[in-house]
Design an enzyme around this catalytic site. Structure first.
Site, PDB file in Angstrom:
ATOM      1  N   GLU A  72     143.727  21.054   5.700  1.00  0.00           N
ATOM      2  CA  GLU A  72     141.977  21.166   6.049  1.00  0.00           C
ATOM      3  C   GLU A  72     141.435  19.478   6.446  1.00  0.00           C
ATOM      4  O   GLU A  72     140.076  19.637   6.450  1.00  0.00           O
ATOM      5  CB  GLU A  72     141.480  21.702   4.828  1.00  0.00           C
ATOM      6  CG  GLU A  72     141.452  20.499   3.471  1.00  0.00           C
ATOM      7  CD  GLU A  72     142.641  20.688   2.750  1.00  0.00           C
ATOM      8  OE1 GLU A  72     142.867  20.276   1.796  1.00  0.00           O
ATOM      9  OE2 GLU A  72     143.971  21.062   3.380  1.00  0.00           O
TER      10      GLU A  72
ATOM     11  N   ASP B 151     137.545  15.974   5.478  1.00  0.00           N
ATOM     12  CA  ASP B 151     138.050  16.960   4.697  1.00  0.00           C
ATOM     13  C   ASP B 151     137.135  18.029   4.089  1.00  0.00           C
ATOM     14  O   ASP B 151     136.188  17.539   3.589  1.00  0.00           O
ATOM     15  CB  ASP B 151     138.737  16.158   3.650  1.00  0.00           C
ATOM     16  CG  ASP B 151     139.709  16.998   2.513  1.00  0.00           C
ATOM     17  OD1 ASP B 151     140.736  17.065   3.105  1.00  0.00           O
ATOM     18  OD2 ASP B 151     139.350  17.387   1.750  1.00  0.00           O
TER      19      ASP B 151
END
Length: 559
Positions: free
Chosen positions: A470, A426
């Site tokens: 993301e 992430d």
């Protein structure tokens, strides 16, 4: 000059004038064929009458016997199934249900056996199975009774211990002797171990050890104050009866439980073998019946062969009338359709060869239509596969492709017994990046992240996908803890070296990434499967501990 046949001349003239149609010719031939078949059917009806009589004999006598044999085999399979349920019953209700089902199955078997055969041996075998099942039911009932008694004694022991604990908790000052209470707790704990021990020799060792502990408890009871000695002595005696009683004590009941479980298992195996032998006997008789049916079928086959010879003599005259028509169909239709089928199959198998046939008839038009259709389908298929398996922004695999690859890698890892690593990554503080740099720049950043991650996966077997937003996911086949850590460290270093600006990050002045890792393990011969859930928990812990780091999943530390 080569003389052409009438068919060739007709085909050539029609082709020149563009007047002939394969559809019209075939329809005419089919109508004529139907008429000929009707005539042939009426002619051969009398010949097939004897064949019908033979089939009637088979269906009315032989086949019902075979069906009865198959039904008996099916009933025996069901009986074996309910016998398994009886052996594994862990409550009296389950035992009664299973035994009622067994009795119903035995009644059904009696009906089938009576309908199928009067073999005295098979009837006696069935009665033997019935007796053994009754004995098995009795053993299961004894097992359940012992289980109830053992549970009752266990509850008595825990209740007694709880009462003593509540008394001591209410007034700590009134506790006459703390070593006495600790000895009592130790005895209760040791007694609980008896219930989880599956070997009689170990239970006997625990019995001797508990006897020693109870003797020590008696000594500690006598050492109490005068106001407490009677109560302590009574509790000590009561615990001794609960644990060491020769008939109703925990140890005696546990030993009886292990013995009866072994007897139930042995008797269950014996009954299953008995049922299996009975089924094999029935299968042998069924085999004999099958041989009889095959002999009847062979006799019928010879009769059919004779009828076919007679019919063939009649049919040959009809066949000769169609020779010219068949030749035309073969050259103008069948051969070209075979060519078309081959081309279509090759195209369907991935061969890019064009589907094309010469001529100006319906088959040529069909080939052209197939070619257009195949080209359209291939283009649409390629487009759909590209859209369904690739992330539109980063160009790497998407979540659907990841799920398919994950299932494949699990199967390979389980079969090869090698480790599999799952990573979830992430981008740290990506929301702040989007809010301050703009979504367009955020998309460019995700592309750079994807390129960086790909550069750290040199093996062709490694797999990178966009997990969502993301988040990214990586699958590393045949990669242990050490390899996973090395890859994670390489990724962190690559982002550090790349120095993608991020002035609004709470970790550094450049883009950083947090990594959660889950690796398969071999524990006691069992191959565990890494999961995205474990990797997600590790990722959450990495972000909670400051980001820009990796965390390996550990069930004891990652919650």
């Amino acid at each position: 000059m080569i003389k052409q046949s009438p068919l060739q001349v007709m085909a050539a003239d029609a082709d020149k004038k563009h007047l002939y149609s394969l559809t019209s010719i075939i329809n005419f031939g089919l109508v004529t064929l139907i008429v000929a078949i009707l005539i042939l059917a009426i002619t051969t009806y009398s010949k097939l009458k004897s064949f019908e009589d033979s089939l009637t004999l088979m269906t009315s006598e032989s086949l019902p016997t075979v069906v009865h044999s198959g039904e008996l085999y099916s009933q025996m399979s069901l009986l074996m199934s309910v016998t398994e349920r009886l052996s594994s019953a862990n409550s009296d209700a389950m035992r009664r249900i299973a035994y009622d089902a067994i009795n119903q199955q035995l009644i059904s078997l009696d009906d089938v056996v009576m309908d199928q055969t009067d073999n005295a041996y098979m009837m006696a075998q069935l009665q033997s199975i019935r007796r053994e099942l009754a004995d098995l039911n009795s053993l299961v009932e004894q097992k359940l009774t012992i289980n109830v008694l053992l549970t009752s004694q266990q509850e008595k022991l825990y209740t007694l211990h709880s009462n003593v604990t509540e008394t001591s908790s209410a007034s700590v000052a009134s506790l006459a002797n703390q070593p006495w209470y600790l000895a009592l707790a130790n005895i209760v704990a040791r007694s609980s171990e008896v219930l989880t021990t599956d070997q009689l020799s170990l239970i006997r060792q625990q019995q001797r050890y508990l006897s020693t502990l109870l003797d020590e408890l008696d000594s500690l009871s006598k050492a109490q104050s005068a106001s407490k000695i009677d109560s302590a002595t009574a509790i000590s005696a009561q615990i001794r009866r609960i644990i060491l009683d020769d008939t109703a004590g925990l140890i005696a009941l546990r030993q009886s439980q292990l013995k009866i479980v072994g007897r139930v298992r042995g008797r269950g195996n014996f009954v299953r073998n008995l049922i299996s032998d009975y089924a094999r006997l029935n299968e042998f008789e069924s085999h004999q019946l099958n041989e009889s049916v095959l002999a009847t079928a062979h006799s019928t086959s010879r009769l059919v062969s004779q009828q076919v010879k007679h019919i063939s003599l009649i049919f040959v005259f009809v066949f000769l009338a169609y020779v010219c028509f068949v030749l035309f169909i073969h050259h103008a239709v069948v051969r070209r359709l075979k060519t078309l089928r081959t081309q279509v199959q090759q195209r369907a198998a991935g061969n890019s060869k064009e589907i094309a046939l010469g001529g100006k008839d319906e088959i040529a038009e069909l080939a052209s239509s197939f070619e257009k259709f195949a080209a359209t389908i291939e283009h649409q298929k390629a487009s759909l596969e590209e859209l369904s398996l690739r992330d539109a922004l980063t160009g790497i695999a998407n979540r659907r492709a990841l799920d398919e690859r994950y299932l494949q890698e699990i199967h390979v890892a389980s079969r090869q017994r090698w480790p599999l690593t799952v990573m979830l990554l992430d981008v740290d503080f990506f929301k702040q990046y989007n809010d301050n740099y703009g979504h367009s720049q955020g998309d460019e950043c995700l592309k750079q992240v994807a390129d960086l991650l790909k550069s750290q996966l040199p093996r062709k077997t490694d797999f990178l996908a966009r997990y969502g937003g993301e988040e990214f996911a990586i699958l590393l086949p045949n990669t242990s803890d050490t390899g996973a850590i090395r890859v994670a460290e390489g990724i962190l270093q690559a982002f550090k070296d790349a120095q993608i600006p991020h002035d609004f990050s709470g970790v550094a002045d450049h883009i950083t990434i947090s990594i959660g890792i889950s690796v398969s393990q071999d524990v006691l011969g069992e191959h565990s499967i890494p999961s995205f859930e474990e990797a997600d928990k590790s990722l959450y812990l990495a972000k909670r501990q400051g980001r820009n780091k990796w965390i390996m999943f550990d069930a004891d530390t990652v919650k």
